[in-house]
Design a protein around this motif. Structure first.
Motif, short mmCIF file in Angstrom:
data_model
loop_
_atom_site.label_atom_id
_atom_site.label_comp_id
_atom_site.label_asym_id
_atom_site.label_seq_id
_atom_site.Cartn_x
_atom_site.Cartn_y
_atom_site.Cartn_z
N PHE A 34 0.86 -1.18 0.00
CA PHE A 34 0.00 0.00 0.00
C PHE A 34 0.90 1.23 0.00
O PHE A 34 1.90 1.27 0.72
CB PHE A 34 -0.91 0.03 1.24
N PHE A 35 0.54 2.24 -0.80
CA PHE A 35 1.38 3.43 -0.83
C PHE A 35 0.54 4.65 -1.17
O PHE A 35 -0.56 4.56 -1.73
CB PHE A 35 2.52 3.28 -1.85
N GLY A 36 1.08 5.80 -0.84
CA GLY A 36 0.43 7.06 -1.16
C GLY A 36 1.41 8.20 -1.04
O GLY A 36 2.40 8.13 -0.31
N GLN A 37 1.15 9.27 -1.79
CA GLN A 37 2.02 10.44 -1.76
C GLN A 37 1.21 11.68 -2.11
O GLN A 37 0.30 11.63 -2.95
CB GLN A 37 3.19 10.29 -2.75
N GLY A 51 5.13 11.13 1.64
CA GLY A 51 4.68 9.86 1.07
C GLY A 51 5.11 8.69 1.94
O GLY A 51 5.98 8.80 2.80
N GLY A 52 4.48 7.56 1.71
CA GLY A 52 4.82 6.36 2.46
C GLY A 52 4.37 5.11 1.74
O GLY A 52 3.51 5.15 0.86
N ARG A 53 5.01 4.01 2.08
CA ARG A 53 4.66 2.71 1.48
C ARG A 53 4.86 1.63 2.53
O ARG A 53 5.84 1.65 3.28
CB ARG A 53 5.54 2.44 0.27
N TYR A 54 3.92 0.68 2.53
CA TYR A 54 4.08 -0.51 3.35
C TYR A 54 4.03 -1.73 2.43
O TYR A 54 3.13 -1.85 1.58
CB TYR A 54 2.97 -0.63 4.40
N THR A 55 4.99 -2.62 2.59
CA THR A 55 5.03 -3.85 1.80
C THR A 55 5.25 -5.03 2.73
O THR A 55 6.09 -4.97 3.63
CB THR A 55 6.18 -3.80 0.77
N LYS A 56 4.48 -6.08 2.51
CA LYS A 56 4.66 -7.32 3.26
C LYS A 56 5.00 -8.43 2.28
O LYS A 56 4.23 -8.74 1.38
CB LYS A 56 3.40 -7.67 4.05
N ASP A 57 6.20 -8.99 2.44
CA ASP A 57 6.66 -10.09 1.59
C ASP A 57 6.68 -11.38 2.40
O ASP A 57 7.19 -11.42 3.53
CB ASP A 57 8.08 -9.83 1.08
N LYS A 58 6.14 -12.44 1.81
CA LYS A 58 6.27 -13.78 2.37
C LYS A 58 7.01 -14.64 1.35
O LYS A 58 6.57 -14.76 0.21
CB LYS A 58 4.90 -14.38 2.68
N PHE A 90 8.78 -10.52 5.63
CA PHE A 90 9.44 -9.22 5.73
C PHE A 90 8.39 -8.12 5.71
O PHE A 90 7.60 -8.02 4.77
CB PHE A 90 10.42 -9.02 4.56
N ASN A 91 8.38 -7.31 6.77
CA ASN A 91 7.52 -6.14 6.84
C ASN A 91 8.36 -4.91 6.52
O ASN A 91 9.28 -4.56 7.30
CB ASN A 91 6.88 -6.02 8.23
N LEU A 92 8.09 -4.27 5.40
CA LEU A 92 8.94 -3.20 4.89
C LEU A 92 8.19 -1.87 4.91
O LEU A 92 7.07 -1.78 4.40
CB LEU A 92 9.38 -3.53 3.46
N TYR A 93 8.83 -0.86 5.48
CA TYR A 93 8.23 0.46 5.56
C TYR A 93 9.13 1.46 4.84
O TYR A 93 10.33 1.56 5.13
CB TYR A 93 8.07 0.88 7.02
N SER A 94 8.57 2.18 3.91
CA SER A 94 9.29 3.23 3.20
C SER A 94 8.60 4.57 3.45
O SER A 94 7.39 4.61 3.68
CB SER A 94 9.33 2.95 1.69
N ALA A 95 9.36 5.64 3.40
CA ALA A 95 8.79 6.97 3.66
C ALA A 95 9.56 8.02 2.87
O ALA A 95 10.73 7.82 2.52
CB ALA A 95 8.84 7.29 5.15
N ARG A 96 8.88 9.12 2.60
CA ARG A 96 9.50 10.23 1.87
C ARG A 96 8.99 11.55 2.43
O ARG A 96 7.79 11.72 2.65
CB ARG A 96 9.18 10.14 0.38
#
Length: 347
Positions: A34-37, A51-58, A90-96
């Motif tokens: 999920f992401f938005g900016q 902005g931000g993004r959340y990614t969940k990888d299995k 893996f729970n991945l959080y990105s931000a801008r």
């Protein structure tokens, strides 16, 4: 050997020698994100981007290695036999966050912070013996800080962009090969850098562009084959690199456009691998490209002749010290290449 349901093992290496066994693997990945900016105007000349993004990888791996000398399985793991290693989430959080200030219509000053992520995974070795604990590797997190400005002269003939940046890597993913074992290491790393770009248009049809970059890199606490712990440079990261180009456009036969362009690229010395053995160091090199073109004034078609690597500079783009096997794997750049292109726009 038994393996997980619905996991179809596929060959990744097929070379019948004692050091290159037959390896079979199947990797399943499920990912959701999920992401938005958004950009917000605080004043007429001050803007903020968030902005931000959340990614969940299995990820799930099934991996089999057969010893060709005996024809019997030498190593096998999947989520049933090694659930701690063969199945990862893996729970991945990105931000801008960026702020832009435009004191004039010709200048922008900005500062930004970015949190980037690269998912973890499995690095599958192609050599015996296999060490199960070296197969999975963790996610990489980058904290990036940048400050810079962009400026264009009133007449549009000069453009100057500069930036300063600082990268802080947590669990940087670097490849290591020692004792016949290849694996992805997670090490912390730091990059400090500066970039500058200037473009000049002194007269109609003539453009000069120059870019330059300086880097200071460090990957922390890398273990060498002898066991010593040292800091190493980031691979393929020369302390200085730059490009200069000149392009001249001119009218030909009325509404046709001819152009001559020359580019020169320089790269300082750098290490081609993380471990940085002496045989994996590449010296500085410089190469140039030349292009001559003729096209229509409305850009509907263009024909060109090009020469890449004009003076046939020779340098390595890859090197891998396999002295334990009595060899060094390496690959060189493409030699001088001459060619022609034709482009036609139908619509």
């Amino acid at each position: 050997p038994p393996h997980s349901k619905n996991m179809k093992l596929k060959p990744i290496i097929s070379n019948q020698t004692l050091i290159n066994p037959l390896s079979l693997a199947d990797l399943k990945t499920r990912s959701i994100s999920f992401f938005g900016q958004g950009e917000f105007a605080l004043t007429d000349n001050l803007f903020v981007t968030l902005g931000g993004r959340y990614t969940k990888d299995k990820k799930e791996i099934a991996f089999l290695v057969t010893d060709p000398a005996s024809g019997l399985p030498d190593f096998f793991m999947d989520k049933a036999t090694r659930p701690d290693l063969a199945k990862k989430t893996f729970n991945l959080y990105s931000a801008r966050a960026e702020i832009n200030w435009r004191p004039t219509s010709r200048m922008t000053v900005y500062a930004s912070y970015n949190r980037g992520t690269k998912g973890g995974g499995f690095g599958l070795p192609g050599f015996l013996p296999v060490r199960a604990e070296t197969i999975p590797f963790k996610a990489e997190v980058l904290h990036s800080y940048e400050f810079g400005q962009k400026w264009t002269s009133d007449d549009g003939r000069i453009r100057l962009n500069t930036s300063f940046f600082y990268y802080n890597y947590k669990d940087y993913q670097g490849f290591s090969f020692q004792d016949l074992i290849g694996s992805i290491l997670n090490q912390d790393a730091v990059v400090k850098g500066v970039e500058a770009e200037i473009s000049l248009r002194p007269t109609k049809g003539l453009t000069f562009d120059v870019t330059a970059a300086g880097l200071d890199t460090r990957v922390k606490d890398v273990q060498l084959p002898g066991g010593r712990i040292v800091d190493r440079d980031l691979p393929l990261s020369p302390s200085f690199s730059g490009t200069a180009s000149a392009r001249y456009e001119f009218a030909v036969l009325g509404d046709h456009v001819g152009a001559i362009q020359m580019n020169v690229t320089h790269s300082g010395a750098s290490s081609l691998t993380l471990l940085g053995a002496e045989t994996e160091q590449e010296g500085a090199y410089t190469f140039g490209d030349l292009r001559v073109s003729l096209g229509s004034g409305d850009e509907s078609w263009e024909a060109s002749v090009f020469v890449k690597n004009l003076w046939n500079e020779r340098y390595r783009v890859f090197a891998f010290d396999e002295s334990s096997l009595g060899t060094i794997a390496q690959a060189y750049n493409r030699p001088r290449t001459i060619g022609v292109t034709f482009r036609h726009r139908l619509f």
